[in-house]
Design a protein around this motif. Structure first.
Motif, PDB file in Angstrom:
ATOM      1  N   ILE A  97       0.819  -1.221   0.000  1.00  0.00           N
ATOM      2  CA  ILE A  97       0.000   0.000   0.000  1.00  0.00           C
ATOM      3  C   ILE A  97       0.850   1.266   0.000  1.00  0.00           C
ATOM      4  O   ILE A  97       0.445   2.290  -0.542  1.00  0.00           O
ATOM      5  CB  ILE A  97      -0.974  -0.027   1.206  1.00  0.00           C
ATOM      6  CG1 ILE A  97      -2.198   0.860   0.920  1.00  0.00           C
ATOM      7  CG2 ILE A  97      -0.290   0.393   2.502  1.00  0.00           C
ATOM      8  CD1 ILE A  97      -3.312   0.708   1.939  1.00  0.00           C
ATOM      9  N   ARG A  98       2.054   1.193   0.581  1.00  0.00           N
ATOM     10  CA  ARG A  98       2.916   2.381   0.612  1.00  0.00           C
ATOM     11  C   ARG A  98       3.507   2.695  -0.753  1.00  0.00           C
ATOM     12  O   ARG A  98       4.032   3.787  -0.985  1.00  0.00           O
ATOM     13  CB  ARG A  98       4.043   2.215   1.637  1.00  0.00           C
ATOM     14  CG  ARG A  98       5.043   1.143   1.310  1.00  0.00           C
ATOM     15  CD  ARG A  98       6.107   0.996   2.369  1.00  0.00           C
ATOM     16  NE  ARG A  98       7.010   2.120   2.386  1.00  0.00           N
ATOM     17  CZ  ARG A  98       8.330   2.004   2.628  1.00  0.00           C
ATOM     18  NH1 ARG A  98       8.849   0.810   2.888  1.00  0.00           N
ATOM     19  NH2 ARG A  98       9.103   3.060   2.638  1.00  0.00           N
ATOM     20  N   THR A  99       3.440   1.735  -1.685  1.00  0.00           N
ATOM     21  CA  THR A  99       3.893   1.990  -3.053  1.00  0.00           C
ATOM     22  C   THR A  99       2.765   2.528  -3.933  1.00  0.00           C
ATOM     23  O   THR A  99       3.034   3.056  -5.015  1.00  0.00           O
ATOM     24  CB  THR A  99       4.452   0.706  -3.688  1.00  0.00           C
ATOM     25  OG1 THR A  99       3.397  -0.265  -3.806  1.00  0.00           O
ATOM     26  CG2 THR A  99       5.573   0.124  -2.854  1.00  0.00           C
ATOM     27  N   ILE A 100       1.504   2.388  -3.477  1.00  0.00           N
ATOM     28  CA  ILE A 100       0.364   2.847  -4.264  1.00  0.00           C
ATOM     29  C   ILE A 100       0.062   4.321  -4.004  1.00  0.00           C
ATOM     30  O   ILE A 100      -0.197   5.087  -4.931  1.00  0.00           O
ATOM     31  CB  ILE A 100      -0.877   1.987  -3.947  1.00  0.00           C
ATOM     32  CG1 ILE A 100      -0.625   0.525  -4.317  1.00  0.00           C
ATOM     33  CG2 ILE A 100      -2.103   2.519  -4.685  1.00  0.00           C
ATOM     34  CD1 ILE A 100      -1.744  -0.406  -3.915  1.00  0.00           C
ATOM     35  N   LEU A 101       0.113   4.739  -2.739  1.00  0.00           N
ATOM     36  CA  LEU A 101      -0.297   6.099  -2.396  1.00  0.00           C
ATOM     37  C   LEU A 101       0.539   7.185  -3.053  1.00  0.00           C
ATOM     38  O   LEU A 101      -0.004   8.232  -3.433  1.00  0.00           O
ATOM     39  CB  LEU A 101      -0.315   6.285  -0.888  1.00  0.00           C
ATOM     40  CG  LEU A 101      -0.998   7.592  -0.463  1.00  0.00           C
ATOM     41  CD1 LEU A 101      -1.944   7.367   0.692  1.00  0.00           C
ATOM     42  CD2 LEU A 101       0.036   8.656  -0.108  1.00  0.00           C
ATOM     43  N   PRO A 102       1.870   7.037  -3.225  1.00  0.00           N
ATOM     44  CA  PRO A 102       2.654   8.104  -3.873  1.00  0.00           C
ATOM     45  C   PRO A 102       2.159   8.475  -5.259  1.00  0.00           C
ATOM     46  O   PRO A 102       2.570   9.514  -5.804  1.00  0.00           O
ATOM     47  CB  PRO A 102       4.071   7.519  -3.926  1.00  0.00           C
ATOM     48  CG  PRO A 102       4.128   6.603  -2.759  1.00  0.00           C
ATOM     49  CD  PRO A 102       2.770   5.982  -2.696  1.00  0.00           C
ATOM     50  N   GLY A 103       1.270   7.659  -5.843  1.00  0.00           N
ATOM     51  CA  GLY A 103       0.678   8.031  -7.119  1.00  0.00           C
ATOM     52  C   GLY A 103      -0.161   9.288  -7.017  1.00  0.00           C
ATOM     53  O   GLY A 103      -0.490   9.904  -8.044  1.00  0.00           O
ATOM     54  N   CYS A 104      -0.530   9.685  -5.766  1.00  0.00           N
ATOM     55  CA  CYS A 104      -1.288  10.913  -5.559  1.00  0.00           C
ATOM     56  C   CYS A 104      -0.402  12.157  -5.630  1.00  0.00           C
ATOM     57  O   CYS A 104      -0.905  13.268  -5.870  1.00  0.00           O
ATOM     58  CB  CYS A 104      -1.991  10.884  -4.201  1.00  0.00           C
ATOM     59  SG  CYS A 104      -3.415   9.773  -4.111  1.00  0.00           S
ATOM     60  N   PHE A 105       0.885  12.040  -5.368  1.00  0.00           N
ATOM     61  CA  PHE A 105       1.760  13.208  -5.365  1.00  0.00           C
ATOM     62  C   PHE A 105       1.853  13.796  -6.777  1.00  0.00           C
ATOM     63  O   PHE A 105       1.809  13.049  -7.755  1.00  0.00           O
ATOM     64  CB  PHE A 105       3.150  12.828  -4.843  1.00  0.00           C
ATOM     65  CG  PHE A 105       3.159  12.266  -3.447  1.00  0.00           C
ATOM     66  CD1 PHE A 105       2.200  12.634  -2.526  1.00  0.00           C
ATOM     67  CD2 PHE A 105       4.125  11.349  -3.043  1.00  0.00           C
ATOM     68  CE1 PHE A 105       2.209  12.121  -1.246  1.00  0.00           C
ATOM     69  CE2 PHE A 105       4.135  10.831  -1.766  1.00  0.00           C
ATOM     70  CZ  PHE A 105       3.173  11.222  -0.861  1.00  0.00           C
ATOM     71  N   PRO A 106       1.906  15.138  -6.909  1.00  0.00           N
ATOM     72  CA  PRO A 106       2.229  16.161  -5.895  1.00  0.00           C
ATOM     73  C   PRO A 106       1.050  16.662  -5.070  1.00  0.00           C
ATOM     74  O   PRO A 106       1.150  17.699  -4.425  1.00  0.00           O
ATOM     75  CB  PRO A 106       2.817  17.289  -6.730  1.00  0.00           C
ATOM     76  CG  PRO A 106       2.068  17.190  -8.030  1.00  0.00           C
ATOM     77  CD  PRO A 106       1.862  15.722  -8.263  1.00  0.00           C
TER      78      PRO A 106
END
Length: 425
Positions: A97-106
């Protein structure tokens, strides 16, 4: 001799029940916040550092909360696993899951919900904010037309809503249809929620899940809780996990006792063996006190070899190293670890006068400086035997000795090497 550890541990390991890993990483929902951070690179780096620290925390506690970033822009991260996941599965779910959320950045962050864990990231502190921001509802593709089956699913949703708040925010249920359980359910609240917040969140989730009926499966995830019902069993039995831990503890404890016993036995056996070896080996001792002082004074120049050195050099006086025998003793060839060779004469002399006789012999030999005589190196005395050590000359080498003009220099060098290696060793 003690058995190798792996031979002991392998049979014990086979007794442990096999646990099948199921981190449940299927995505239920995902949403990103609006807006944009000031420095996307620094924000992403802060998120990575925080979640790296959270890895150990979430496996041990099933939840973790971290704060990082710069003073101008903080990063707040919360993540939690469903209570039925094992430590290993929780770690695997979090890694995913910690690899999926960075897709929201910036963007400043967002929320991701998997079947086994969830994560929320924001640039504002939300830990004590129990406001339900959204509901992700996911319904199955298969529908039931059996009224009894549909009624069982409704019972599951109602029961989870009331049971979970009374059980620290976690509950599982199953309902029988046609004589066997065919409907399973689970509910889990976030650890940062109190009883009222958990109950309110699950009431909302239960109402949303009912919209899936008559679908045989439904999931609801939001910022405070998770609810899931299905015709297939998906949750792990937490009580079985506890029993497994107890069972494994007993097994490992028994293994530890066995290893301890084996270790003690090995140590005792090794000690007894060494003691026996010490008792059976001739003991080295000092020269007898009644030796003539003048003889003893002259003998001080001789090297005192250790019995263990002679024993090792001759392979415990192996017959294969025996090179001669006469009326006063037998001679063995000895070889040091560095390859140097010498001859050892084991004398047959016994009695209290043996030391004086041997000293006399050594005194005579050491004074004889004829170039055709082998050089005397030293001696060794034990309680029962006496040894005289000479330099070793191989067969057919005597002719070389006859014409060796630098023999005295060679002899002195050999004596110096032997003296440096053995003196007071």
């Amino acid at each position: 001799m003690a058995a190798p550890l792996h031979l002991i541990l392998v049979p014990l390991v086979t007794l442990l029940p096999i646990a099948f890993s199921n981190p449940r990483v299927e995505i239920v929902g995902r949403a990103c916040l609006g807006g944009q951070v000031m420095n996307a690179r620094d924000y992403s780096r802060a998120f990575h550092n925080i979640t790296s620290w959270m890895e150990d925390q979430i496996k041990r506690k099933k939840m973790a909360y971290g704060v990082g970033g710069s003073s101008k822009e903080k990063v707040f991260v919360y993540s939690q696993c469903v209570d039925d996941l094992s430590e290993e599965d929780c770690g695997m779910c979090f890694s995913q899951i910690r690899t999926i959320l960075p897709g929201c950045f910036p963007s400043p962050g967002g929320r991701v919900y998997l079947d086994g864990c969830d994560i929320r990231v924001d640039n504002q502190d939300f830990y004590y904010n129990s406001k339900i921001l959204d509901n992700f509802v996911r319904c199955g593709d298969t529908a039931s037309d059996n009224e009894e089956h549909i009624g069982a699913m409704e019972e599951i949703l109602a029961g989870l809503m009331t049971n979970a708040p009374d059980n620290n925010g976690y509950a599982t249920m199953e309902e029988a249809v046609g004589g066997s359980p065919e409907v399973y359910g689970m509910a889990n609240c976030w650890k940062n929620m109190n009883y009222n917040s958990c109950a309110s969140c699950l009431k909302n989730a239960s109402d949303s899940a009912r919209k899936c009926l008559p679908s045989t499966e439904g999931r609801v995830a939001n910022s405070g809780c998770f609810m899931h019902y299905s015709g297939n069993k998906f949750a792990n039995d937490v009580e079985s996990q506890d029993i497994f831990l107890v069972y494994a503890t007993y097994i490992l404890g028994a293994a530890g006792l066995c290893l301890t016993a084996v270790g003690i036995g090995f140590c005792l056996g090794n000690t007894a063996y060494r003691k026996l070896q010490t008792q059976t080996q001739p003991k080295e001792q000092a020269m007898e006190l009644e030796i003539d002082p003048s003889v003893q004074e002259r003998s001080s120049q001789f090297l005192q070899f250790k019995y263990s050195t002679l024993q090792l050099a001759t392979e415990n006086f192996n017959e294969a190293n025996k090179i001669g025998q006469g009326g006063y003793g037998e001679v063995f060839k000895g070889t040091l670890k560095d390859g140097r060779e010498f001859a050892i004469k084991r004398l047959f002399t016994h009695g209290k006068s043996r030391s004086k006789d041997i000293y006399t012999e050594m005194d005579i030999i050491s004074k004889a400086q004829h170039k055709n005589l082998v050089h005397f190196l030293g001696c060794c005395f034990t309680e029962s035997e006496s040894y005289i050590v000479y330099e070793y000359l191989a067969n057919k080498s005597l002719d070389h000795i006859l014409f060796d003009r630098s023999r005295e220099k060679k002899r002195t060098g050999l004596e110096e090497k032997a003296r440096n290696h053995y003196w007071n060793s």
